[in-house]
Design an enzyme around this catalytic site. Sequence first.
Site, PDB file in Angstrom:
ATOM      1  N   HIS A 208      27.543  31.286  63.915  1.00  0.00           N
ATOM      2  CA  HIS A 208      28.861  30.817  63.456  1.00  0.00           C
ATOM      3  C   HIS A 208      29.039  29.443  64.090  1.00  0.00           C
ATOM      4  O   HIS A 208      29.258  29.348  65.308  1.00  0.00           O
ATOM      5  CB  HIS A 208      29.950  31.770  63.930  1.00  0.00           C
ATOM      6  N   ARG A 292      44.657  25.274  60.972  1.00  0.00           N
ATOM      7  CA  ARG A 292      45.477  25.327  62.200  1.00  0.00           C
ATOM      8  C   ARG A 292      44.656  24.775  63.361  1.00  0.00           C
ATOM      9  O   ARG A 292      43.433  24.612  63.231  1.00  0.00           O
ATOM     10  CB  ARG A 292      45.843  26.782  62.502  1.00  0.00           C
TER      11      ARG A 292
HETATM   12  C1  MV4 Z   1      28.837  36.638  56.259  1.00  0.00           C
HETATM   13  C2  MV4 Z   1      27.784  37.138  57.064  1.00  0.00           C
HETATM   14  C3  MV4 Z   1      26.497  37.189  56.505  1.00  0.00           C
HETATM   15  N1  MV4 Z   1      26.291  36.800  55.225  1.00  0.00           N
HETATM   16  N2  MV4 Z   1      28.594  36.243  54.997  1.00  0.00           N
HETATM   17  C4  MV4 Z   1      32.372  37.590  59.383  1.00  0.00           C
HETATM   18  C5  MV4 Z   1      33.835  37.348  59.205  1.00  0.00           C
HETATM   19  C6  MV4 Z   1      33.944  36.251  58.261  1.00  0.00           C
HETATM   20  N3  MV4 Z   1      34.183  35.025  58.999  1.00  0.00           N
HETATM   21  C7  MV4 Z   1      32.648  36.168  57.546  1.00  0.00           C
HETATM   22  N4  MV4 Z   1      31.689  36.879  58.352  1.00  0.00           N
HETATM   23  C8  MV4 Z   1      30.393  36.967  57.982  1.00  0.00           C
HETATM   24  N5  MV4 Z   1      30.107  36.564  56.741  1.00  0.00           N
HETATM   25  C9  MV4 Z   1      27.336  36.341  54.484  1.00  0.00           C
HETATM   26  N6  MV4 Z   1      27.093  35.951  53.219  1.00  0.00           N
HETATM   27  C10 MV4 Z   1      28.062  37.544  58.378  1.00  0.00           C
HETATM   28  C11 MV4 Z   1      29.362  37.473  58.825  1.00  0.00           C
HETATM   29  C12 MV4 Z   1      29.610  37.921  60.192  1.00  0.00           C
HETATM   30  C13 MV4 Z   1      29.995  37.008  61.169  1.00  0.00           C
HETATM   31  C14 MV4 Z   1      30.179  35.673  60.856  1.00  0.00           C
HETATM   32  C15 MV4 Z   1      30.568  34.821  61.886  1.00  0.00           C
HETATM   33  C16 MV4 Z   1      30.766  35.283  63.176  1.00  0.00           C
HETATM   34  C17 MV4 Z   1      30.599  36.605  63.464  1.00  0.00           C
HETATM   35  C18 MV4 Z   1      30.209  37.496  62.476  1.00  0.00           C
HETATM   36  C19 MV4 Z   1      30.050  38.851  62.765  1.00  0.00           C
HETATM   37  C20 MV4 Z   1      29.687  39.721  61.781  1.00  0.00           C
HETATM   38  C21 MV4 Z   1      29.452  39.248  60.476  1.00  0.00           C
END
Ligand code: MV4
Length: 449
Positions: A208, A292
């Site tokens: 992230h 924000r």
């Molecule tokens: C995803 C992903 C994998 N592939 N989208 C988590 C909450 C929201 N911000 C979107 N998230 C994710 N989207 C795709 N196509 C994995 C996550 C995700 C995640 C993303 C960022 C930080 C922590 C996370 C924890 C679990 C899953």
Amino acid sequence: MFKKILIANRGEIAMRVIRTCKEMGIKSVAVYSTADAESLHVRFADEAVCIGPAPSSESYLKMSNIIAAAEITNADAIHPGYGFLSENAKFSKICEEHEIKFIGASAEMIDRMGDKASAKSTMIEAGVPCVPGSEGIIPDFKTCIKVAKETGYPVMLKASAGGGGKGMRAVWKEEDLQNAWESARQESKAAFGNDDMYMEKLIEEPRHIEIQIVGDSNGRACHLSERDCSVQRRHQKLTEETPSPFMTDELREKMGEAAVKASEYIKYEGAGTVEFLVDKHRNFYFMEMNTRIQVEHPITEQVVDYDLIREQILVAAGVPISGKNYIPQLHSIECRINAEDPYKDFRPSPGKITNLHLPGGHGVRIDTHVYSGYTIPPNYDSMIAKLITTAQTREEAINKMKRALDEFVVEGIKTTVPFHRQLMDHPDYVSGNYTTKFMEDFEMKEPED
Ligand code: MV4
């Protein structure tokens, strides 16, 4: 320039905004619930108005009481901080109707970025890389099966009204799709009153990485580089750092350019954050845009020497940004210190702080509202302080964080200090080799007696 700003928030972020108001010669108005009568932001502000009883719905989310407080104190702007009403389109609109400047995004912008599927369509139009998947909302399950086949398993089902993982399901094979579709929609309906779903190719073990941007009222935007927020537990960020250990100069250039392109395309005004998923091949994909100021903004401030709250106020007052982008000159790490017990599954630990010693020294910043003798109310989120260390290199910033955590004394409640101290010794963290999966395998070592 504004003469008086009402801070529609509490805790450390209220302190943060009040401090910059003082430096800018702007009067500050604190609002507080009866549970926060002894809170520090009430004492630091020039004026303070009690806006209701402890429950947030009766106080910090009670728009009428906050507007009334702004009217009686004659505030000409409201800073919402993060959380509470900071991304509430209706509140942004009400401020505009009362001719009180909302130091945040317009109601239209909040709605546009708050609807994740529409935000994604906008980004595709702007030419920002997005995860392949459905074109907008999936109308029915029949289409869901078709889109999943076209996308190719594994896929991620996501709630358009969601964010932070609610109403999200990873699906690895078709036989699991129907259950996932139904349970995700139920969860989203319950949480947001909306069950619109969209779909994306699942990005495995992503990082992230988010880009801070600032846009001005002339439609120009700049970026202030990245923050790596991959260390999360149940979608709660625990620690963040900049630069990201996974970043390269080339990737930063591309992600920064994409974030600025997105911001200028929507004519974004104010401070915002464009969140990306980054895969192991360093492909990056738009995830969400937050309209924000974020909890983790201090690490960016530390490495580019820039006051983001000051910039929010200036941009809201119509002052143009300089236009240049900012690249980290140092390394900064933030540890979120929560009133939670890491030895007991991070369960909340509210109560009275009977003794407190805050760390200090070169390269140590603490953003907090607590003090010795302060009683943490159970009504609000559990964060009591942000410990930020800054140094020339990542190794030195980690070393400084260890020293600061060893100095940090909080008695009367449990905190996550011991978790962060163990994190700073964890080989995958120290090597910078971590993704959003990291916390799934993390286990606290029992304390030495
Ligand atoms: C995803 C992903 C994998 N592939 N989208 C988590 C909450 C929201 N911000 C979107 N998230 C994710 N989207 C795709 N196509 C994995 C996550 C995700 C995640 C993303 C960022 C930080 C922590 C996370 C924890 C679990 C899953």
